[in-house]
Write an enzyme that holds these catalytic residues in place. Sequence first.
Site, PDB file in Angstrom:
ATOM      1  N   LYS A 206     -35.437  34.251 -22.625  1.00 47.57           N
ATOM      2  CA  LYS A 206     -36.782  34.641 -23.046  1.00 47.57           C
ATOM      3  C   LYS A 206     -37.663  33.415 -23.300  1.00 47.57           C
ATOM      4  CE  LYS A 206     -37.433  38.043 -26.039  1.00 47.57           C
ATOM      5  NZ  LYS A 206     -37.598  38.813 -27.301  1.00 47.57           N
ATOM      6  N   GLU A 212     -27.710  26.353 -23.824  1.00 45.31           N
ATOM      7  CA  GLU A 212     -26.600  26.620 -22.907  1.00 45.31           C
ATOM      8  C   GLU A 212     -27.122  27.045 -21.537  1.00 45.31           C
ATOM      9  OE1 GLU A 212     -25.246  27.918 -27.097  1.00 45.31           O
ATOM     10  OE2 GLU A 212     -27.052  28.074 -25.858  1.00 45.31           O
ATOM     11  N   GLY A 267     -32.626  40.694 -27.895  1.00 40.79           N
ATOM     12  CA  GLY A 267     -31.722  40.271 -26.839  1.00 40.79           C
ATOM     13  C   GLY A 267     -30.566  41.209 -26.606  1.00 40.79           C
ATOM     14  N   ARG A 268     -29.917  41.665 -27.673  1.00 43.39           N
ATOM     15  CA  ARG A 268     -28.727  42.505 -27.507  1.00 43.39           C
ATOM     16  C   ARG A 268     -29.083  43.942 -27.149  1.00 43.39           C
ATOM     17  NH1 ARG A 268     -29.678  40.542 -32.379  1.00 43.39           N
ATOM     18  NH2 ARG A 268     -30.003  41.876 -34.200  1.00 43.39           N
ATOM     19  N   GLU A 353     -23.842  41.331 -34.582  1.00 43.39           N
ATOM     20  CA  GLU A 353     -25.062  40.535 -34.736  1.00 43.39           C
ATOM     21  C   GLU A 353     -26.163  41.356 -35.397  1.00 43.39           C
ATOM     22  OE1 GLU A 353     -26.213  37.184 -31.913  1.00 43.39           O
ATOM     23  OE2 GLU A 353     -27.723  38.695 -31.402  1.00 43.39           O
ATOM     24  N   HIS A 384       0.399  47.454 -24.641  1.00 42.79           N
ATOM     25  CA  HIS A 384       1.484  46.483 -24.546  1.00 42.79           C
ATOM     26  C   HIS A 384       1.113  45.176 -25.242  1.00 42.79           C
ATOM     27  CE1 HIS A 384       3.847  48.905 -21.670  1.00 42.79           C
ATOM     28  NE2 HIS A 384       2.659  49.378 -21.355  1.00 42.79           N
ATOM     29  N   LYS A 512     -27.061  26.517 -34.264  1.00 47.13           N
ATOM     30  CA  LYS A 512     -27.826  25.908 -33.184  1.00 47.13           C
ATOM     31  C   LYS A 512     -28.473  24.602 -33.642  1.00 47.13           C
ATOM     32  CE  LYS A 512     -29.162  30.142 -30.711  1.00 47.13           C
ATOM     33  NZ  LYS A 512     -30.325  30.970 -30.294  1.00 47.13           N
TER      34      LYS A 512
END
Length: 545
Positions: A206, A212, A267-268, A353, A384, A512
């Site tokens: 955005k 990153e 964002g999420r 979050e 398993h 950050k």
Amino acid sequence: MSALTDSPAWKALAAHQRTIATRHLREWFAAEPGRAAHHSFEGAGVFADFSKHRMDDTTLDLLHRFALQQDVVGWRDRMFAGEKINTTEGRAALHTALRRPPSMPLQVDGVDVMPAVAGVLGRMRGFCEAVRSGERRGHTGRRFTDVVNLGIGGSDLGPAMVTDALQPYTSATLRVHHVSNVDAADLVPRLAVLDPETTLFIICSKTFTTIETITNADTARQWLVAALGDPRATGAHFVAVSTNLEGTRQFGIDPENVFGFWDWTGGRFSLWSAVGLSVMLAAGPEAFDELLAGARAMDEHFLQAPLERNLPVRMGLLGAWYTNFFAATSHAVLPYDQRLQRLPAHLQQLEMESNGKSVDRQGRRVDYATCPILWGSPGTNGQHAFYQLLHQGTLLVPSDFIVARQPHHADPLHHRLLVANCLAQTEALAFGKTESEARAELAQRGTSDDRTDLLAANQTFAGNQPTTTLMVERLDPRAVGALVALYEHKVLVQSALWNINPFDQWGVELGKKLALRIGTGLLPGAVTIEGMDGSTRALIDRFRT
């Protein structure tokens, strides 16, 4: 004691919990022959069986009073109306507008946002059709064969999860990849097997400043230009999902190739926006429309269904029931479909979050638990691995089991075995095996008395682990949209119950900022950073030497 824990609804639930805490699901099912039908219902194509929960009608009545006390309906309606319920940032939370019918106006700050939403969606469709048809090509004129989405968090987890989930609908000639980690081990091996002439990159950020994502984008651009020998290739091979037009222009991306979204899209919660461009490229505009339609159907169910038969409300209330009154600290999501392998990771961000908060809407520290740890993996692999803990461990872990009635493949044996395992696990978790049952089985096998004494205890299962089973007809785009929207609305319900703001994420910011400061200290010859703790300083020295 906070206003919430001192409230009538909270106290009534706490008292009720003490009266049923030791009651077993075996007892409830024995007393209620019609329990399964009574506690199962459907919404937006998602069928939910809530019968294997430690509750009765009194429990549900008290939980509904809790929802009314905490104004769950009011928070829901304010969200859909575009009110600025993200109070710390002064924003609306309008991810639901992204799947709203364009003909239904929605005002935000006096402006109808629906024409802009429809406009971006139309541009996405045109772009994707051009790439998928081969009309739009790379710098050397070759058709694109691969798309790499560069993002992180909400710009990666949701789109990557949905792309996997819709694999039967994806293009056979256009492969879509998702890269998020700044660790070069994520990007570099991917680039090593791709052809620069036929690779398209989406930079999904955005602000166009996410360290990153931009680091990965710079590396990808260097790789592309080095291979094609022309900096102008950037414009043909890179598009962006961003609101920072100056940043994208400086990178070399034409404004025509930038797809925007809005500050009221968290964002999420953003995969329904231009953030879903990689999904549309993979599965096509029609499938993306169906994805939106499924989410919209769940929106309508959330808005219209009464509390008693409302899927997000029931899931949110039961989650709070175990978190706040049974001290459950985690919640498992167990999809019995390999294509939903990334769903737990997406839901980790969505729920933790959003509701991983220790301060309420008024800025006060809470004295009650909020969001549990969410985790999980696809069945039957998990059986398993960690199911041993679910069956015979010491922790209460409520779980969601997700399964489709029909597969996309043509092998009924595999699917029957998959579904059988899913249903068997919910049965075993609910009812367990008593010591007398274990002894009877051992005796039937002719086990000696000494061995029986030893093995009976180890082969006893306590049961009474609560589970929700969610079943869809087929894992198609509409079902995926409905499932994701269901969990989004569960987040809203629980945020209202806990009186917290689910739409900010200040806890992400501190790390950050510290990473930027520490990054300068990792450079050769860097001076010691003032005010740094001894442990971090020692680790920096270790890295530099």
